[in-house]
Design a protein around this motif. Structure first.
Motif, short mmCIF file in Angstrom:
data_model
loop_
_atom_site.label_atom_id
_atom_site.label_comp_id
_atom_site.label_asym_id
_atom_site.label_seq_id
_atom_site.Cartn_x
_atom_site.Cartn_y
_atom_site.Cartn_z
N ILE A 288 43.00 74.57 -42.53
CA ILE A 288 42.08 75.04 -43.57
C ILE A 288 41.92 73.99 -44.65
CG2 ILE A 288 41.77 76.76 -45.39
CD1 ILE A 288 43.13 78.77 -43.53
N ALA A 289 43.05 73.39 -45.08
CA ALA A 289 42.97 72.37 -46.13
C ALA A 289 42.15 71.17 -45.67
CB ALA A 289 44.38 71.92 -46.51
N ARG A 290 42.42 70.71 -44.45
CA ARG A 290 41.71 69.54 -43.95
C ARG A 290 40.23 69.83 -43.73
NH1 ARG A 290 44.60 68.63 -39.55
NH2 ARG A 290 43.18 69.64 -38.11
N GLU A 291 39.94 71.01 -43.13
CA GLU A 291 38.56 71.35 -42.82
C GLU A 291 37.74 71.60 -44.09
OE1 GLU A 291 37.24 71.46 -39.59
OE2 GLU A 291 39.11 70.42 -39.29
N GLY A 292 38.33 72.31 -45.07
CA GLY A 292 37.60 72.58 -46.31
C GLY A 292 37.26 71.31 -47.06
N GLY A 293 38.26 70.43 -47.20
CA GLY A 293 38.01 69.16 -47.87
C GLY A 293 37.00 68.32 -47.12
N ALA A 294 37.08 68.33 -45.79
CA ALA A 294 36.15 67.54 -44.99
C ALA A 294 34.73 68.07 -45.14
CB ALA A 294 36.57 67.57 -43.52
N GLY A 811 39.15 76.80 -35.35
CA GLY A 811 38.60 76.00 -36.45
C GLY A 811 39.23 74.64 -36.62
N ASP A 812 40.02 74.18 -35.64
CA ASP A 812 40.72 72.89 -35.77
C ASP A 812 39.86 71.79 -35.12
OD1 ASP A 812 42.38 70.73 -35.81
OD2 ASP A 812 44.16 71.79 -35.12
N ARG A 813 39.15 71.02 -35.95
CA ARG A 813 38.24 70.01 -35.41
C ARG A 813 38.98 68.79 -34.87
NH1 ARG A 813 33.21 69.64 -39.62
NH2 ARG A 813 34.79 70.15 -41.15
N MET A 814 40.18 68.51 -35.35
CA MET A 814 40.94 67.39 -34.77
C MET A 814 41.31 67.72 -33.33
SD MET A 814 44.36 65.46 -36.11
CE MET A 814 43.53 64.71 -37.51
N GLN A 844 33.15 61.94 -31.33
CA GLN A 844 32.91 60.96 -32.39
C GLN A 844 32.42 61.64 -33.67
OE1 GLN A 844 29.73 58.10 -31.61
NE2 GLN A 844 31.01 56.47 -32.42
N THR A 845 31.51 62.59 -33.54
CA THR A 845 30.97 63.31 -34.71
C THR A 845 32.08 64.11 -35.40
OG1 THR A 845 28.79 63.47 -33.68
CG2 THR A 845 29.28 65.01 -35.47
N LEU A 846 32.88 64.81 -34.62
CA LEU A 846 33.97 65.60 -35.20
C LEU A 846 34.98 64.71 -35.92
CD1 LEU A 846 34.47 68.03 -32.19
CD2 LEU A 846 33.90 68.76 -34.52
N SER A 847 35.31 63.58 -35.30
CA SER A 847 36.28 62.67 -35.90
C SER A 847 35.76 62.09 -37.21
CB SER A 847 36.63 61.55 -34.92
OG SER A 847 37.20 62.08 -33.74
N GLU A 848 34.48 61.73 -37.22
CA GLU A 848 33.87 61.21 -38.45
C GLU A 848 33.87 62.27 -39.54
OE1 GLU A 848 30.06 59.98 -37.11
OE2 GLU A 848 30.72 57.98 -36.47
N ALA A 849 33.60 63.52 -39.15
CA ALA A 849 33.50 64.60 -40.13
C ALA A 849 34.82 64.85 -40.85
CB ALA A 849 33.04 65.89 -39.45
N SER A 853 40.01 58.27 -38.22
CA SER A 853 39.54 56.97 -37.74
C SER A 853 39.97 56.70 -36.30
CB SER A 853 40.04 55.86 -38.66
OG SER A 853 41.45 55.89 -38.77
N GLU A 854 41.18 57.12 -35.93
CA GLU A 854 41.66 56.88 -34.56
C GLU A 854 40.76 57.59 -33.55
OE1 GLU A 854 45.60 57.74 -31.76
OE2 GLU A 854 45.68 58.10 -33.92
N GLY A 855 40.36 58.85 -33.87
CA GLY A 855 39.47 59.59 -32.98
C GLY A 855 38.11 58.94 -32.86
N VAL A 856 37.60 58.40 -33.98
CA VAL A 856 36.30 57.70 -33.95
C VAL A 856 36.38 56.50 -33.02
CG1 VAL A 856 34.64 56.39 -35.33
CG2 VAL A 856 35.66 58.47 -36.27
N ALA A 857 37.47 55.74 -33.13
CA ALA A 857 37.63 54.53 -32.31
C ALA A 857 37.73 54.86 -30.82
CB ALA A 857 38.88 53.76 -32.77
N VAL A 858 38.52 55.88 -30.48
CA VAL A 858 38.68 56.27 -29.07
C VAL A 858 37.36 56.72 -28.48
CG1 VAL A 858 39.76 57.96 -27.53
CG2 VAL A 858 41.13 56.84 -29.29
N ALA A 859 36.62 57.56 -29.22
CA ALA A 859 35.34 58.04 -28.72
C ALA A 859 34.34 56.88 -28.58
CB ALA A 859 34.78 59.11 -29.67
#
Length: 870
Positions: A288-294, A811-814, A844-849, A853-859
């Motif tokens: 919740i903390a990560r998703e709300g801030g994101a 709701g866990d986008r990671m 890639q979109t979820l990782s950017e959101a 950064s690691e998820g963006v790079a892998v995608a």
């Protein structure tokens, strides 16, 4: 009038008669629609000022669709439509000098204005004196600030050239920060910048509260909007979708807005709670903390992407920790956009940050010539001789607010007079050096006993008070309604906008006035009133199950009443709620405040408080603060078992900090020590949880066999606890699911896929019985991985798709990003390249959101590999 309206690019009809109609937005881009009501209100007040407040001025504002047709004879255009008729009816209902709006737009009148109930369901718009230092402080002439205004103007020019700027304005209370910002905005009104102003609340609020206000201001909904109005922001055609925000971000933002509205509702409200509405975000506290801030960060990124936007955030000295952290990210992101971020505070703003796009403006005391000009502007009716000016200027010390308060106090006391074209100061006149105190004292003396009583009690409640609370504190002998009419009429209090279902509230026009009034009460009177208010709020909470104020606010009143026990209890409750939302840092702050009362607590309460503080600090990763709290705990008189239990929890917290810092070997040693202490203290549940922590630390350092041994031992304990029913069923099954998943993962690391699959299926079964979608998704993703190892990619894709659906529900986008990458791999193997590319892009979109950064790079790498082989 038409000259004033032309500054706002308004289309004017009927300028030669007794009534004119001005339409705003005819030539504006679609994205400007959210600010048109505020523009119309500001234009109306400009007209009223330009006509010197002519008594014939009457106005109405309405929002909607206007039909504008050209006049064939070349005259002014014809304006038709229900909105024009609604505005005309409001103008007909207005009294001399009034501007009226209806219910639909009362929350959109813009920063600097407030709408209060009038007649016939309409609302009268007034300038919001709560936003300025005193009733007219923000409108006073700004003198002696030309260099600072020039620096501000340069920042605006640079921002509009595409190099975003941050302007940090610092100055003491009353030095003119708000007036300076208004003047700077006025001088740059003709630029392309769209301005959005919010202020941090002195009475505190929910985490990320200032960004809630910024979202409401930017979208044009307004800070007094009810839940139905807030929900219109979402959906495929809502404002949030129009900004390009995906459904997940919309849900998080609406959840934040609706939760904040729900927390402010009084017991007995007929509206649905945020939980009942189904709009609150779901998932674990960390999620919740990560998703709300994101989601908020993505909202701000979308706003910045449009460009030519200026965010003004005032009074940073009161900002909450969550907002401060996100604001720092915004300050960095601004540099890449044609945008401006303006910050004001009494203290230094990020004094250690020397980014090239950061401009600091310090507003110090006015130099003597400028202060003299300001004084002469306050006394325009005659010459101000040195014999009058010098003592006043000396006492004011170059502070505009102090200068204004001294002048008003002298006027109220009749100590200033005009004779032969010159001002005279009465002999022995009291020049109040402490700024507002003289003004407040003079105003207080002019009130009757009932109004004085209500005003002083409002000062104890805070910057904002419910009328029912004032009635309870003042007693049956005081006519509160009559007192409020007097206080609102004299500008000391004001009616506050409220959402549907909310209780009626009044607030101070200036918080400095409230602070002076509070200090005027004797210590014993203050304590008694704080005690009465705390008892009242707790009684309402116990009877109705809904607090009339935040737990933190209730705790503060118990604290100020000198009652440490109830204060600590409420702080702990408030911290627990924050932890469930993943706000460990904010929870730690509350627990630190509670810990100031440790010497007054019994040993049991002190231990409980310290352990909660230590665990919150561990989630933040503050090892020094954890050790400091542990040192205090060691001084408490505890029996051997209690001490062992406490030490075990402390060392578990230290182990969590070590793991968070990337030191798994140190973490494993500390966790083993914690496990030994928990075992010695005969704490089976704590021991069981520690085996899982220890296994994870050992896995981090590639000690697979030792990690497996710890996990199997813990699994045996978890199974025994479940058989004995030691705990609620959901907790027991969730613990079993976590252990089974951990053991399966460790067997998979040993290439024993058959055993691993058995454990993953067991984990899935326990998670499904506990209705834990996140745990179910993890088990299914691991089963998909096993299917892929035996090259059954069809089964792997099927299991992974099931995992993806459950992860989306949690709701866990990671987790979703990780699963999308694996799904893409399996789809490639099945030859479904288009679907694989879609899955990689989703990852890639979820990782950017969420800023992973690691998820963006892998995608990105997966997409490049797919392109090369295509």
């Amino acid at each position: 009038m038409t000259r004033a309206l032309s500054r706002f690019d308004a289309l004017v009809q009927g300028a030669g008669g007794t009534r004119l109609t001005a339409i705003f937005g005819v030539h504006s881009p679609p994205e400007a629609a959210e600010s048109l009501v505020a523009m119309a209100v500001e234009a109306a007040f400009d007209v009223r000022r330009e006509t010197s407040g002519a008594r014939w001025f009457k106005g109405g504002v309405a929002a909607g669709v206007f039909l504008v047709t050209a006049n064939a004879a070349g005259g002014p255009p014809t304006v038709l439509g229900a909105a024009a008729q609604t505005a005309a009816r409001a103008a007909d209902s207005a009294r001399s000098g009034e501007l009226l709006v209806d219910e639909s737009i009362k929350g959109r009148v813009g920063d600097g204005y407030v709408a209060t109930p009038a007649r016939g369901g309409l609302f009268v718009v007034r300038e919001d004196v709560a936003a300025v230092a005193v009733a007219t402080a923000a409108l006073r002439a700004v003198v002696g600030r030309e260099a600072e205004l020039e620096a501000f103007g340069k920042a605006v020019t640079t921002a509009l050239e595409g190099h975003g700027q941050v302007v940090a304005i610092r100055g003491d209370a009353g030095i003119g920060k708000t007036a300076f910002v208004r003047e700077a905005m006025a001088r740059n009104r003709d630029t392309k910048l769209r301005w959005y102003r919010v202020a941090c609340r002195s009475t505190g609020g929910v985490p990320l509260g200032v960004f809630r206000d910024l979202i409401l201001t930017y979208t044009g909904v307004g800070r007094g909007a009810n839940a139905d109005a807030l929900r219109t922001l979402g959906g495929d055609r809502g404002t949030l979708a129009g900004m390009g925000l995906p459904a997940a971000d919309q849900q998080q933002i609406l959840g934040l807005l609706l939760a904040s509205t729900g927390l402010r509702q009084r017991a007995g409200s007929s509206g649905p709670s945020p939980t009942e509405s189904g709009s609150l975000p779901k998932g674990t506290p960390d999620v919740i903390a990560r998703e709300g801030g994101a989601a908020i960060r993505n909202f701000l990124t979308a706003a910045l992407r449009k460009g030519n936007v200026a965010f003004v955030v005032e009074d940073l000295q009161w900002i909450d920790p969550s907002s401060a952290a996100l604001l720092a990210q915004v300050a960095t992101a601004v540099a890449r956009r044609p945008a401006l971020l303006v910050l004001t505070a009494r203290a230094g703003i990020w004094s250690d940050w020397n980014a090239p796009h950061f401009t600091r403006i310090h507003l110090g005391p006015l130099p003597a010539p400028s202060a003299r000009r300001l004084l002469e502007g306050m006394l325009p009716d005659a010459e101000v001789p040195d014999s009058v000016a010098q003592p006043i200027l000396q006492r004011a010390g170059g502070n505009p607010l102090f200068l204004e308060s001294i002048v008003e106090a002298l006027r109220s006391a009749g100590a200033l007079s005009v004779d032969a074209g010159r001002y005279h100061l009465a002999e022995g006149a009291k020049l109040v050096a402490e700024g507002l105190r003289g003004l407040v004292e003079a105003r207080l003396r002019s009130l009757d006993d009932g109004a004085q009583s209500v005003l002083l009690r409002a000062a104890v409640v805070g910057n904002e008070a419910e009328v029912s609370d004032l009635g309870a504190l003042a007693g049956a002998d005081v006519d509160v309604e009559s007192a409020l009419r007097i206080l609102v009429g004299r500008g000391l209090l004001e009616e506050r906008p409220r959402a549907e279902g909310e209780a009626r509230k009044v607030g101070f026009a200036n918080d400095g006035v409230r602070e002076v009034l509070y200090e005027m009460l004797g210590p014993s009177d203050r304590k008694a009133l704080h005690l009465a208010l705390a008892e009242r709020w707790d009684a309402i909470r116990a009877a109705a199950g809904d607090a009339p104020a935040s737990l933190e606010e209730i705790a503060r009143h118990w604290e100020l009443a000198g009652e440490a026990g109830p204060a600590v209890a409420r702080y702990r409750e408030a911290a627990k709620l924050l932890l469930t939302r993943g706000e460990a840092k904010a929870a730690g702050k509350l627990l630190e405040r509670a810990a100031q009362h440790l010497p007054k607590l019994d040993a049991g309460s002190a231990v409980g408080l310290l352990l909660e503080l230590i665990e919150a600090l561990a989630q933040v990763g503050d090892l020094a603060a954890v050790d400091k709290a542990i040192a205090y705990l060691d001084r408490l008189p505890l029996d051997a078992q209690a001490k062992g239990r406490a030490q075990a929890r402390c060392e578990r917290a230290r182990g969590a900090v070590q793991r968070r810092a990337g030191r798994p070997a140190e973490a494993a040693l500390v966790l083993q020590s914690a496990l030994d202490k928990a075992t010695a203290a005969r704490e089976p549940e704590l021991s069981c949880d520690l085996y899982l922590d220890l296994s994870a630390a050992l896995e981090d350092q590639n000690e697979t066999q030792k990690a497996l041994q710890a996990a199997l031992t813990g699994l045996e304990m978890a199974s025994a606890l479940a058989e004995k029913g030691l705990g609620d069923e959901v907790t027991l099954r969730t613990r079993l699911a976590a252990y089974l998943n951990a053991v399966g993962r460790l067997y998979l690391r040993r290439d024993d896929a058959v055993r691993a699959a058995d454990y993953f299926r067991g984990s899935l079964a326990q998670a499904e019985k506990a209705n834990d979608n996140a745990a179910s998704a993890r088990a299914l993703a691991n089963l998909g991985h096993i299917a892929a190892r035996r090259e059954d990619f069809r089964a792997a894709a099927a299991e992974t798709m099931r995992a993806l659906r459950l992860s989306q529900e949690s709701g866990d986008r990671m987790s979703q990003a990780r699963i999308h990458v694996n799904l893409g791999h399996y789809l490639v193997k099945l030859g479904r390249r288009d679907q694989a590319e879609e899955s990689y892009r989703a990852a890639q979109t979820l990782s950017e959101a969420i800023g992973w950064s690691e998820g963006v790079a892998v995608a990105h790498q997966a997409l490049e590999a797919l392109a090369r082989t295509g």
